[in-house]
Design a protein around this motif. Structure first.
Motif, PDB file in Angstrom:
ATOM      1  N   PRO A 291       0.837  -1.211   0.000  1.00 50.12           N
ATOM      2  CA  PRO A 291       0.000   0.000   0.000  1.00 50.12           C
ATOM      3  C   PRO A 291       0.870   1.258   0.000  1.00 50.12           C
ATOM      4  CG  PRO A 291      -0.796  -1.585   1.617  1.00 50.12           C
ATOM      5  CD  PRO A 291       0.523  -2.098   1.131  1.00 50.12           C
ATOM      6  N   TRP A 292       0.537   2.203  -0.885  1.00 49.27           N
ATOM      7  CA  TRP A 292       1.283   3.454  -0.940  1.00 49.27           C
ATOM      8  C   TRP A 292       0.385   4.549  -1.488  1.00 49.27           C
ATOM      9  CZ3 TRP A 292       3.128   6.023  -5.559  1.00 49.27           C
ATOM     10  CH2 TRP A 292       2.732   5.400  -6.748  1.00 49.27           C
ATOM     11  N   GLU A 293       0.760   5.797  -1.261  1.00 51.35           N
ATOM     12  CA  GLU A 293      -0.063   6.934  -1.656  1.00 51.35           C
ATOM     13  C   GLU A 293       0.672   7.747  -2.708  1.00 51.35           C
ATOM     14  OE1 GLU A 293      -3.587   8.796  -1.653  1.00 51.35           O
ATOM     15  OE2 GLU A 293      -3.096   7.194  -0.223  1.00 51.35           O
ATOM     16  N   PRO A 294       0.131   7.825  -3.937  1.00 52.30           N
ATOM     17  CA  PRO A 294       0.784   8.624  -4.968  1.00 52.30           C
ATOM     18  C   PRO A 294       0.805  10.105  -4.599  1.00 52.30           C
ATOM     19  CG  PRO A 294      -0.909   7.199  -5.918  1.00 52.30           C
ATOM     20  CD  PRO A 294      -1.074   7.149  -4.440  1.00 52.30           C
ATOM     21  N   GLU A 295       1.815  10.781  -5.069  1.00 52.81           N
ATOM     22  CA  GLU A 295       1.947  12.226  -4.885  1.00 52.81           C
ATOM     23  C   GLU A 295       1.737  12.848  -6.266  1.00 52.81           C
ATOM     24  OE1 GLU A 295       5.134  15.256  -2.714  1.00 52.81           O
ATOM     25  OE2 GLU A 295       5.647  13.171  -3.115  1.00 52.81           O
ATOM     26  N   LEU A 296       0.541  13.395  -6.495  1.00 50.03           N
ATOM     27  CA  LEU A 296       0.161  13.838  -7.827  1.00 50.03           C
ATOM     28  C   LEU A 296      -0.046  15.354  -7.855  1.00 50.03           C
ATOM     29  CD1 LEU A 296      -2.410  11.002  -8.609  1.00 50.03           C
ATOM     30  CD2 LEU A 296      -0.075  11.198  -9.471  1.00 50.03           C
ATOM     31  N   PRO A 297       0.109  15.977  -9.040  1.00 48.57           N
ATOM     32  CA  PRO A 297      -0.139  17.416  -9.141  1.00 48.57           C
ATOM     33  C   PRO A 297      -1.536  17.754  -8.646  1.00 48.57           C
ATOM     34  CG  PRO A 297       0.830  16.578 -11.166  1.00 48.57           C
ATOM     35  CD  PRO A 297       0.495  15.384 -10.325  1.00 48.57           C
ATOM     36  N   ASP A 298      -1.657  18.817  -7.854  1.00 47.71           N
ATOM     37  CA  ASP A 298      -2.901  19.059  -7.137  1.00 47.71           C
ATOM     38  C   ASP A 298      -3.970  19.773  -7.951  1.00 47.71           C
ATOM     39  OD1 ASP A 298      -1.434  21.364  -7.252  1.00 47.71           O
ATOM     40  OD2 ASP A 298      -1.248  21.644  -5.099  1.00 47.71           O
ATOM     41  N   ASP A 299      -3.602  20.704  -8.811  1.00 49.85           N
ATOM     42  CA  ASP A 299      -4.617  21.562  -9.398  1.00 49.85           C
ATOM     43  C   ASP A 299      -4.678  21.521 -10.923  1.00 49.85           C
ATOM     44  OD1 ASP A 299      -2.156  22.754  -9.828  1.00 49.85           O
ATOM     45  OD2 ASP A 299      -2.959  24.785  -9.746  1.00 49.85           O
ATOM     46  N   ILE A 300      -3.791  20.758 -11.554  1.00 51.76           N
ATOM     47  CA  ILE A 300      -3.652  20.883 -13.003  1.00 51.76           C
ATOM     48  C   ILE A 300      -4.875  20.337 -13.735  1.00 51.76           C
ATOM     49  CG2 ILE A 300      -2.296  20.174 -14.998  1.00 51.76           C
ATOM     50  CD1 ILE A 300       0.169  20.302 -13.336  1.00 51.76           C
ATOM     51  N   ARG A 301      -5.391  19.188 -13.297  1.00 53.12           N
ATOM     52  CA  ARG A 301      -6.497  18.547 -14.017  1.00 53.12           C
ATOM     53  C   ARG A 301      -7.700  19.492 -14.139  1.00 53.12           C
ATOM     54  NH1 ARG A 301      -7.771  13.046 -15.009  1.00 53.12           N
ATOM     55  NH2 ARG A 301      -5.989  12.426 -13.755  1.00 53.12           N
ATOM     56  N   GLN A 302      -7.969  20.301 -13.097  1.00 49.34           N
ATOM     57  CA  GLN A 302      -9.127  21.177 -13.105  1.00 49.34           C
ATOM     58  C   GLN A 302      -8.972  22.349 -14.078  1.00 49.34           C
ATOM     59  OE1 GLN A 302      -7.787  19.950 -10.155  1.00 49.34           O
ATOM     60  NE2 GLN A 302      -9.418  18.421 -10.115  1.00 49.34           N
ATOM     61  N   ARG A 303      -7.750  22.599 -14.558  1.00 45.87           N
ATOM     62  CA  ARG A 303      -7.510  23.762 -15.402  1.00 45.87           C
ATOM     63  C   ARG A 303      -7.764  23.483 -16.875  1.00 45.87           C
ATOM     64  NH1 ARG A 303      -2.029  25.081 -15.233  1.00 45.87           N
ATOM     65  NH2 ARG A 303      -2.520  27.148 -16.029  1.00 45.87           N
ATOM     66  N   PHE A 304      -8.010  22.232 -17.246  1.00 50.25           N
ATOM     67  CA  PHE A 304      -8.153  21.890 -18.656  1.00 50.25           C
ATOM     68  C   PHE A 304      -9.503  21.203 -18.895  1.00 50.25           C
ATOM     69  CE2 PHE A 304      -3.540  21.733 -17.855  1.00 50.25           C
ATOM     70  CZ  PHE A 304      -3.129  22.716 -18.748  1.00 50.25           C
ATOM     71  N   PRO A 305     -10.273  21.691 -19.878  1.00 50.88           N
ATOM     72  CA  PRO A 305     -11.545  21.033 -20.195  1.00 50.88           C
ATOM     73  C   PRO A 305     -11.353  19.680 -20.863  1.00 50.88           C
ATOM     74  CG  PRO A 305     -11.099  22.795 -21.755  1.00 50.88           C
ATOM     75  CD  PRO A 305     -10.040  22.885 -20.696  1.00 50.88           C
ATOM     76  N   GLU A 306     -10.189  19.482 -21.494  1.00 49.91           N
ATOM     77  CA  GLU A 306      -9.949  18.232 -22.224  1.00 49.91           C
ATOM     78  C   GLU A 306      -8.473  17.870 -22.113  1.00 49.91           C
ATOM     79  OE1 GLU A 306     -10.479  16.530 -26.779  1.00 49.91           O
ATOM     80  OE2 GLU A 306     -11.602  18.286 -26.110  1.00 49.91           O
ATOM     81  N   LEU A 307      -8.222  16.615 -21.849  1.00 46.87           N
ATOM     82  CA  LEU A 307      -6.850  16.135 -21.712  1.00 46.87           C
ATOM     83  C   LEU A 307      -6.561  15.081 -22.778  1.00 46.87           C
ATOM     84  CD1 LEU A 307      -6.764  15.760 -17.832  1.00 46.87           C
ATOM     85  CD2 LEU A 307      -5.388  17.368 -19.141  1.00 46.87           C
ATOM     86  N   ARG A 308      -5.364  15.126 -23.330  1.00 49.60           N
ATOM     87  CA  ARG A 308      -4.935  14.154 -24.327  1.00 49.60           C
ATOM     88  C   ARG A 308      -4.145  13.041 -23.647  1.00 49.60           C
ATOM     89  NH1 ARG A 308      -2.077  18.989 -27.366  1.00 49.60           N
ATOM     90  NH2 ARG A 308      -1.902  19.517 -25.150  1.00 49.60           N
ATOM     91  N   ARG A 309      -4.239  11.826 -24.187  1.00 55.82           N
ATOM     92  CA  ARG A 309      -3.562  10.676 -23.598  1.00 55.82           C
ATOM     93  C   ARG A 309      -2.141  10.576 -24.120  1.00 55.82           C
ATOM     94  NH1 ARG A 309      -5.980   8.393 -19.250  1.00 55.82           N
ATOM     95  NH2 ARG A 309      -4.128   7.094 -19.460  1.00 55.82           N
TER      96      ARG A 309
END
Length: 221
Positions: free
Chosen positions: A41-59
């Motif tokens: 078990p471990w907890e990822p450390e991910l960017p906190d606010d970036i996902r909310q800034r983009f209406p669409e994300l590319r893979r």
């Protein structure tokens, strides 16, 4: 959205993460393979606010290539050419945008790695994936962890890759080498923090350092 232009090497260091270095046995190929197959078990450390800034994300997907050298595992990295629109001049893992024909993130990482640096699949053993990482260039990136067996010949794709180099895994898996930095976003929209892991003349930072940080968390759990 305004594009952020910063020189991270001119920013002050806010803090050093400071966790102890991984013990040598956790830097061995067999231990790492077993851990990725059955993670604790471990907890990822991910960017906190970036996902909310983009209406669409590319893979996209990248390969985290751990090269099996006699002196120990190393991490193979590239420095991107300076003229690229996204992340020009930055240190990165081989990888790139997913294409419709790709059957999975692993396929994307393998295809892009061969295209960018000429590393053939026969040298690559996939051992696991890390949590998706959202970047400031509006990509959601899947990091694919692999063991790479020499000997191999590499050829940099001259339009994208300026240099190919390796860093000892032990150096990167030491919290004393993980610097925390931050800068103000334009128009007073907040402040963004990121990690940096300077090594010799290379400045590893941003998404690449963030993915290495998550590999560190997984291996030390």
């Amino acid at each position: 959205m305004a594009k952020v232009h910063i020189d991270p090497q001119r920013l002050p260091v806010d803090a050093i993460a400071g966790e102890p270095a991984l013990p040598p046995e956790r830097l061995q190929a067999d231990w790492l393979r077993a851990r990725l197959a059955h993670p604790a078990p471990w907890e990822p450390e991910l960017p906190d606010d970036i996902r909310q800034r983009f209406p669409e994300l590319r893979r996209a997907a990248v390969l985290i290539p751990l090269v099996r050298r006699e002196e120990g595992l190393t991490v193979l990295l590239t420095q991107r050419t300076a003229h690229l629109a996204n992340h020009g001049g930055q240190v990165s893992f081989p990888g790139g945008r997913a294409e419709e024909a790709d059957s999975s993130a692993i396929e994307t990482a393998l295809r892009e790695t061969e295209e960018e640096i000429g590393l053939g699949r026969r040298h690559i053993e996939i051992v696991g994936v890390l949590p998706d990482h959202v970047t400031a260039s509006a990509y959601v990136v899947t990091p694919v962890v692999a063991l790479v067996t020499p000997p191999f010949d590499l050829v940099a794709e001259s339009n994208e890759v300026a240099e190919i180099f390796e860093v000892p895994l032990g150096f990167l898996m030491d919290g004393m080498h993980h610097q925390r930095m931050s800068f103000d976003l334009p128009d007073g929209t907040g402040r963004r923090s990121f990690y940096a892991m300077p090594y010799e003349r290379f400045f590893i930072w941003g998404a690449t350092a963030g993915m290495l940080r998550n590999l560190f968390h997984l291996l030390r759990a």
